[in-house]
Write an enzyme that holds these catalytic residues in place. Sequence first.
Site, PDB file in Angstrom:
ATOM      1  N   HIS A 122       0.840  -1.195   0.000  1.00 21.99           N
ATOM      2  CA  HIS A 122       0.000   0.000   0.000  1.00 21.99           C
ATOM      3  C   HIS A 122       0.877   1.246   0.000  1.00 21.99           C
ATOM      4  O   HIS A 122       2.112   1.143   0.026  1.00 21.99           O
ATOM      5  CB  HIS A 122      -0.952  -0.024   1.211  1.00 21.99           C
ATOM      6  CG  HIS A 122      -2.090  -0.980   1.032  1.00 21.99           C
ATOM      7  ND1 HIS A 122      -3.072  -0.768   0.104  1.00 21.99           N
ATOM      8  CD2 HIS A 122      -2.380  -2.158   1.617  1.00 21.99           C
ATOM      9  CE1 HIS A 122      -3.928  -1.785   0.142  1.00 21.99           C
ATOM     10  NE2 HIS A 122      -3.525  -2.645   1.040  1.00 21.99           N
ATOM     11  N   ASP A 152       0.033   6.866  -3.496  1.00 25.15           N
ATOM     12  CA  ASP A 152      -1.261   6.515  -4.124  1.00 25.15           C
ATOM     13  C   ASP A 152      -1.693   7.559  -5.129  1.00 25.15           C
ATOM     14  O   ASP A 152      -2.075   7.255  -6.265  1.00 25.15           O
ATOM     15  CB  ASP A 152      -2.354   6.442  -3.050  1.00 25.15           C
ATOM     16  CG  ASP A 152      -2.475   5.050  -2.471  1.00 25.15           C
ATOM     17  OD1 ASP A 152      -3.360   4.842  -1.634  1.00 25.15           O
ATOM     18  OD2 ASP A 152      -1.682   4.178  -2.857  1.00 25.15           O
TER      19      ASP A 152
HETATM   20  C1  LIG Z   1      -3.736   3.072   1.312  1.00 21.81           C
HETATM   21  C2  LIG Z   1      -4.477   2.623   0.062  1.00 21.81           C
HETATM   22  C3  LIG Z   1      -5.514   1.627   0.436  1.00 21.81           C
HETATM   23  C4  LIG Z   1      -6.797   2.381   0.673  1.00 21.81           C
HETATM   24  C5  LIG Z   1      -7.900   1.416   0.563  1.00 21.81           C
HETATM   25  C6  LIG Z   1      -9.215   2.059   0.958  1.00 21.81           C
HETATM   26  C7  LIG Z   1      -9.661   2.975  -0.145  1.00 21.81           C
HETATM   27  C8  LIG Z   1     -10.170   0.939   1.265  1.00 21.81           C
HETATM   28  C9  LIG Z   1      -9.598  -0.003   2.338  1.00 21.81           C
HETATM   29  C10 LIG Z   1     -10.816  -0.564   3.086  1.00 21.81           C
HETATM   30  C11 LIG Z   1     -11.981  -0.045   2.268  1.00 21.81           C
HETATM   31  C12 LIG Z   1     -13.317   0.042   2.989  1.00 21.81           C
HETATM   32  C13 LIG Z   1     -13.703  -1.377   3.536  1.00 21.81           C
HETATM   33  O1  LIG Z   1     -13.528  -2.372   2.536  1.00 21.81           O
HETATM   34  C14 LIG Z   1     -15.133  -1.345   4.090  1.00 21.81           C
HETATM   35  C15 LIG Z   1     -16.168  -0.745   3.153  1.00 21.81           C
HETATM   36  C16 LIG Z   1     -16.443  -1.806   2.072  1.00 21.81           C
HETATM   37  C17 LIG Z   1     -17.517  -1.300   1.102  1.00 21.81           C
HETATM   38  O2  LIG Z   1     -17.734  -2.271   0.071  1.00 21.81           O
HETATM   39  C18 LIG Z   1     -17.002   0.012   0.446  1.00 21.81           C
HETATM   40  C19 LIG Z   1     -16.777   1.062   1.511  1.00 21.81           C
HETATM   41  C20 LIG Z   1     -15.765   0.635   2.570  1.00 21.81           C
HETATM   42  C21 LIG Z   1     -15.789   1.660   3.666  1.00 21.81           C
HETATM   43  C22 LIG Z   1     -14.339   0.525   1.913  1.00 21.81           C
HETATM   44  C23 LIG Z   1     -13.903   1.900   1.338  1.00 21.81           C
HETATM   45  C24 LIG Z   1     -12.489   1.858   0.791  1.00 21.81           C
HETATM   46  O3  LIG Z   1     -12.450   1.109  -0.379  1.00 21.81           O
HETATM   47  C25 LIG Z   1     -11.523   1.333   1.805  1.00 21.81           C
HETATM   48  C26 LIG Z   1     -11.355   2.300   2.935  1.00 21.81           C
HETATM   49  C27 LIG Z   1      -3.560   2.042  -0.970  1.00 21.81           C
HETATM   50  O4  LIG Z   1      -2.379   2.006  -0.835  1.00 21.81           O
HETATM   51  S1  LIG Z   1      -4.318   1.429  -2.385  1.00 21.81           S
HETATM   52  C28 LIG Z   1      -2.981   0.906  -3.417  1.00 21.81           C
HETATM   53  C29 LIG Z   1      -2.882  -0.584  -3.366  1.00 21.81           C
HETATM   54  N1  LIG Z   1      -1.882  -1.056  -4.303  1.00 21.81           N
HETATM   55  C30 LIG Z   1      -2.074  -1.078  -5.638  1.00 21.81           C
HETATM   56  O5  LIG Z   1      -3.097  -0.682  -6.131  1.00 21.81           O
HETATM   57  C31 LIG Z   1      -0.935  -1.630  -6.445  1.00 21.81           C
HETATM   58  C32 LIG Z   1      -1.420  -2.627  -7.525  1.00 21.81           C
HETATM   59  N2  LIG Z   1      -2.344  -3.592  -6.994  1.00 21.81           N
HETATM   60  C33 LIG Z   1      -1.918  -4.621  -6.214  1.00 21.81           C
HETATM   61  O6  LIG Z   1      -0.760  -4.769  -5.874  1.00 21.81           O
HETATM   62  C34 LIG Z   1      -2.987  -5.563  -5.750  1.00 21.81           C
HETATM   63  O7  LIG Z   1      -4.151  -5.361  -6.492  1.00 21.81           O
HETATM   64  C35 LIG Z   1      -3.347  -5.379  -4.261  1.00 21.81           C
HETATM   65  C36 LIG Z   1      -3.780  -3.956  -4.002  1.00 21.81           C
HETATM   66  C37 LIG Z   1      -2.147  -5.741  -3.407  1.00 21.81           C
HETATM   67  C38 LIG Z   1      -4.506  -6.297  -3.931  1.00 21.81           C
HETATM   68  O8  LIG Z   1      -4.096  -7.620  -4.185  1.00 21.81           O
HETATM   69  P1  LIG Z   1      -5.194  -8.726  -4.426  1.00 21.81           P
HETATM   70  O9  LIG Z   1      -4.552 -10.040  -4.216  1.00 21.81           O
HETATM   71  O10 LIG Z   1      -6.410  -8.379  -3.652  1.00 21.81           O
HETATM   72  O11 LIG Z   1      -5.611  -8.508  -5.963  1.00 21.81           O
HETATM   73  P2  LIG Z   1      -4.739  -8.750  -7.268  1.00 21.81           P
HETATM   74  O12 LIG Z   1      -3.587  -9.646  -6.990  1.00 21.81           O
HETATM   75  O13 LIG Z   1      -4.511  -7.445  -7.905  1.00 21.81           O
HETATM   76  O14 LIG Z   1      -5.732  -9.587  -8.198  1.00 21.81           O
HETATM   77  C39 LIG Z   1      -7.016  -9.106  -8.504  1.00 21.81           C
HETATM   78  C40 LIG Z   1      -7.854 -10.346  -8.558  1.00 21.81           C
HETATM   79  O15 LIG Z   1      -9.190  -9.934  -8.821  1.00 21.81           O
HETATM   80  C41 LIG Z   1      -9.638 -10.550 -10.003  1.00 21.81           C
HETATM   81  N3  LIG Z   1     -10.549  -9.657 -10.665  1.00 21.81           N
HETATM   82  C42 LIG Z   1     -10.385  -8.354 -10.930  1.00 21.81           C
HETATM   83  N4  LIG Z   1     -11.457  -7.858 -11.553  1.00 21.81           N
HETATM   84  C43 LIG Z   1     -12.318  -8.897 -11.676  1.00 21.81           C
HETATM   85  C44 LIG Z   1     -13.604  -9.016 -12.259  1.00 21.81           C
HETATM   86  N5  LIG Z   1     -14.240  -7.989 -12.821  1.00 21.81           N
HETATM   87  N6  LIG Z   1     -14.197 -10.240 -12.235  1.00 21.81           N
HETATM   88  C45 LIG Z   1     -13.566 -11.296 -11.658  1.00 21.81           C
HETATM   89  N7  LIG Z   1     -12.344 -11.244 -11.091  1.00 21.81           N
HETATM   90  C46 LIG Z   1     -11.737 -10.045 -11.112  1.00 21.81           C
HETATM   91  C47 LIG Z   1      -8.386 -10.791 -10.789  1.00 21.81           C
HETATM   92  O16 LIG Z   1      -8.594 -11.750 -11.773  1.00 21.81           O
HETATM   93  C48 LIG Z   1      -7.452 -11.244  -9.711  1.00 21.81           C
HETATM   94  O17 LIG Z   1      -7.752 -12.560  -9.370  1.00 21.81           O
HETATM   95  P3  LIG Z   1      -6.548 -13.563  -8.960  1.00 21.81           P
HETATM   96  O18 LIG Z   1      -6.064 -13.088  -7.630  1.00 21.81           O
HETATM   97  O19 LIG Z   1      -7.231 -14.917  -8.911  1.00 21.81           O
HETATM   98  O20 LIG Z   1      -5.528 -13.460 -10.041  1.00 21.81           O
END
Ligand SMILES: C[C@H](CCC[C@@H](C)[C@H]1CC[C@H]2[C@@H]3[C@H](O)C[C@@H]4C[C@H](O)CC[C@]4(C)[C@H]3C[C@H](O)[C@]12C)C(=O)SCCNC(=O)CCNC(=O)[C@H](O)C(C)(C)COP(=O)(O)OP(=O)(O)OC[C@H]1O[C@@H](n2cnc3c(N)ncnc32)[C@H](O)[C@@H]1OP(=O)(O)O
Length: 382
Positions: A122, A152
Amino acid sequence: MALAGVRVIELAGLAPAPFCGMILSDFGARVIRVDRTKVSMAMDSQARGKQSVALNLKSPQGVAVLKKLCLQSDVVLEPFRKGVMEKLGLGPEELLKANPRLIYARLTGYGQSGSYAKAAGHDINYLAMSGLLSMLGRSSEKPYAPLNLVADFAGGGLMCALGIVLALLERSKSGQGQIIDASMVEGAAYVGSFMWKSRSLGLWNRPRGENMLDSGAPFYDTYQTSDGKHVAVGAIEPQFYDQLIKGLGLDASSLSPQMSTSDWPKLRRTFTQVFAQKTQAEWSKIFDGTDACVTPVLPLDEAGSHPHNRERGSFMMDAHGEVSPRPAPVLSRTPARPCLSRDPVIGEHTRSVLEEYGFDPAQIEQMLSAGVVECNEAKARL
Ligand SMILES: C[C@H](CCC[C@@H](C)[C@H]1CC[C@H]2[C@@H]3[C@H](O)C[C@@H]4C[C@H](O)CC[C@]4(C)[C@H]3C[C@H](O)[C@]12C)C(=O)SCCNC(=O)CCNC(=O)[C@H](O)C(C)(C)COP(=O)(O)OP(=O)(O)OC[C@H]1O[C@@H](n2cnc3c(N)ncnc32)[C@H](O)[C@@H]1OP(=O)(O)O
């Protein structure tokens, strides 16, 4: 607007990519956010102006739909870990082969190569890896990350938006798309280039928190006022510093020289005592209209109503009364026109977008019943 006619497919991710998508949308691009299915609430609080298509990319049909969307789009913006898109068969090779004009923006923490490329992280991690976090924090305190602003947003979403606009400009000459490898470590470091390039000026020679611009200098710091609020002081140049001393009612001849670093702690104590004698509003009355570089530290819900910001319209109110910053910078002839209506419901535009992109109603119904897509236009009307 400057980006009118540009079509962006934003794959739903956390904070940085949504910010990038919002910037593009504010300046006129059409941004279609591809959300996961079976998700109740969007994580994207920066969704103004976007449309939402709910699509299951874990299904082959879902992948085919995304390919068709990208075939007819200018930009695809993906926020996932390195290798995720390739695993889905949606890597740059596939999509650029089908659409050589596509700008394929990859916004990650560590970039598409290197030993950390597949590691989760993050903002604070990327900021730490950039080198900048080591410089943030007051003397004798541990380093602290200023919210999730630098990696970010500044080094991530904003830098990625810059990359996309640069690639669009280049494509207008070459007719070709390209891949944007936007690493938040590198974006943050790049934003902080000054810190590296000003070391020769001796700006950072002292330990963290003891330099002029890192809270070491008393004339570049914040102070509490008698009403528990704060003012910010940035009186660096001697001519501005003189006005600060005058506004504080101090006798310059009784103070140590401004740049006498060994006397900074004593000078800070003096400033602390004096600023504590009046309210923030009283100090603003004294310093407004001068070059003493003293400003009120405004909380989010007051920044918009400060006379200067109000006169410029620096903050906007959407149709629901939510106040937030207006897009920046202001372009004189083609300014941003941010959408004021509510954010999209997940899947709200699935049907309309798929029809527009050439899917017939029967196909959409079949994908709907197969769980490949979700159509939530009805939910959006509730
Ligand atoms: C400090 C910030 C973080 C801030 C986050 C806040 C904005 C949020 C944190 C908590 C949230 C609140 C909480 O969840 C409660 C509520 C929930 C409600 O629903 C919404 C309101 C909430 C209050 C909610 C509000 C906010 O969202 C929060 C406060 C950062 O630093 S963010 C920067 C993070 N880093 C990056 O972006 C760098 C690049 N990305 C990554 O490194 C990774 O994505 C990461 C972030 C490490 C996550 O890894 P993860 O294993 O989860 O995912 P990935 O490896 O990327 O794989 C994605 C998988 O998803 C599949 N996929 C994607 N799209 C689809 C689709 N359409 N259909 C099906 N599948 C999909 C994809 O195929 C991947 O699958 P696999 O893992 O099988 O390959």
